[in-house]
Design an enzyme around this catalytic site. Structure first.
Site, short mmCIF file in Angstrom:
data_model
loop_
_atom_site.label_atom_id
_atom_site.label_comp_id
_atom_site.label_asym_id
_atom_site.label_seq_id
_atom_site.Cartn_x
_atom_site.Cartn_y
_atom_site.Cartn_z
CG MET A 26 -35.85 39.13 -3.07
SD MET A 26 -35.37 38.14 -4.48
CE MET A 26 -36.92 37.38 -4.91
N GLY A 27 -38.46 43.06 -1.85
CA GLY A 27 -39.34 44.18 -2.17
C GLY A 27 -40.65 43.74 -2.78
N GLY A 32 -47.74 39.60 3.61
CA GLY A 32 -46.85 38.56 4.13
C GLY A 32 -45.57 39.18 4.68
CG HIS A 33 -42.81 41.01 2.01
ND1 HIS A 33 -43.51 41.15 0.83
CD2 HIS A 33 -41.77 40.21 1.74
CE1 HIS A 33 -42.91 40.46 -0.12
NE2 HIS A 33 -41.85 39.87 0.40
CB SER A 187 -43.46 39.49 -5.59
OG SER A 187 -43.15 39.92 -4.29
P1 AMP Z 1 -39.23 37.63 -0.83
O1 AMP Z 1 -39.39 39.10 -0.91
O2 AMP Z 1 -40.17 36.87 -1.68
O3 AMP Z 1 -37.79 37.20 -0.97
O4 AMP Z 1 -39.64 37.24 0.65
C1 AMP Z 1 -39.05 37.86 1.75
C2 AMP Z 1 -39.52 37.17 3.00
O5 AMP Z 1 -40.93 37.25 3.09
C3 AMP Z 1 -39.15 35.68 3.04
O6 AMP Z 1 -38.75 35.32 4.34
C4 AMP Z 1 -40.44 35.02 2.64
O7 AMP Z 1 -40.58 33.72 3.13
C5 AMP Z 1 -41.46 35.96 3.27
N1 AMP Z 1 -42.77 35.83 2.61
C6 AMP Z 1 -43.03 35.91 1.28
N2 AMP Z 1 -44.34 35.68 1.04
C7 AMP Z 1 -44.91 35.45 2.25
C8 AMP Z 1 -46.24 35.13 2.67
N3 AMP Z 1 -47.26 35.01 1.82
N4 AMP Z 1 -46.45 34.96 3.99
C9 AMP Z 1 -45.44 35.08 4.88
N5 AMP Z 1 -44.17 35.37 4.54
C10 AMP Z 1 -43.91 35.55 3.25
#
Ligand code: AMP
Length: 279
Positions: A26-27, A32-33, A187
């Site tokens: 989701m940007g 982590g991303h 985020s």
């Molecule tokens: P999001 O942008 O929050 O929808 O996350 C996109 C992807 O990044 C999803 O697969 C999340 O599980 C992963 N993600 C988000 N935060 C972390 C993190 N701290 N460590 C590893 N992966 C993450």
């Protein structure tokens, strides 16, 4: 790095590729991303990252409006990380009509986070299914999708979806990337005040304490959950749940179950944080 905003452009750009590794996001990208992008690069030369704040997965009173949108910075980071393509559609591009057709996950989606966000996982499963079709359809090579374990329940539901719909996609899971003090990167951490930010690692610490107690032979799981909830509540958290589950089924564990995960979701101020510790 190619940046496209429409399905048609993405399909055209992908037509000459066989193996694709896809990272949906989701940007507002953080380490982590980027860790997921690093993993994706080991699976395919063509790494596609999507950036889309999906309205279907936000409830009516949730934070979609204020969800941080930082496209320019995200693109710079992805370029540096070595992504090949970025798909950043508008909501109208993804949902030109009301998305009445949905993927309905199994009952596990009503538990844990789903008990507090009733339509969330349906929204996630639906957008991920749609993104999978957009990115992978028409390619005969290896299809890899990379998700973070940070969203443990989401990963479980995506895996079920892939299995039950016989999708030809292998899922690779990335570990949780944390800040130096243990807070899982998210985020939503940006919403925390400096005091809340200092307090935020307490969620992870509580989960780790339960995990340690279990490792030392304490199987009074419900008591451990209750104590952790009280302790966090006393320190100003509003706890949604703290729950020990089987990491294989996500159901409450059988008495001698070995593969366990301690999951938790709690709010500091209005900010909802999730985390888990695997045993
Ligand atoms: P999001 O942008 O929050 O929808 O996350 C996109 C992807 O990044 C999803 O697969 C999340 O599980 C992963 N993600 C988000 N935060 C972390 C993190 N701290 N460590 C590893 N992966 C993450």
């Amino acid at each position: 790095m190619l940046v496209v905003h429409t399905i048609r452009e993405l399909r055209q750009a992908l037509s000459s590729h066989r193996d694709i590794a896809f990272v949906p996001t989701m940007g507002n990208l953080h380490e982590g991303h980027l860790h997921l992008v690093e993993i994706a690069k080991t699976y395919a030369t063509c790494v596609v990252v999507s950036i889309f704040v999906n309205p279907l997965q936000f409830g009516q009173n949730e934070d979609i409006e204020r969800y941080p949108r930082t496209l320019e910075r995200d693109l710079a980071r992805l370029h540096e990380a070595g992504a090949e393509m970025v798909f950043a559609p508008t909501a109208t591009e993804m949902y030109p009509k009301e998305q009445t057709m949905r993927v309905i996950p199994s009952d596990i989606a009503k538990q844990l986070c789903g008990a507090f966000r009733p339509t969330h996982f349906e929204g996630v499963a639906t957008v991920v299914m749609k993104l999978f079709h957009i990115v992978f359809d028409g390619h005969s090579g290896v299809h890899t999708a990379v998700f973070g374990k940070k969203d443990f329940q989401q990963l479980f539901i995506i895996r079920e979806m892939i299995e039950q719909f016989a999708l030809n996609i292998q899922v690779v899971a990335g570990r949780i990337v944390r800040e130096a003090d243990g807070l899982a990167m998210s985020s939503r951490n940006a919403y925390l005040s400096p005091t809340q930010r200092q307090q935020a690692p307490q969620l992870q610490q509580s989960l780790a304490e339960i995990a340690n107690a279990i490792r030392q032979g304490n199987r009074e799981v419900e008591a451990l959950e209750r104590e952790a909830m009280h302790s966090l509540t006393r320190r100003g958290w509003e706890v949604d749940y703290i729950s020990v589950r089987s990491s294989e089924t996500l159901q409450p564990p059988a008495p001698n179950e070995q593969s366990l995960v301690v999951l938790g979701a709690a709010r500091l101020g209005g900010t909802r944080l999730i985390d888990h510790v695997e045993l």
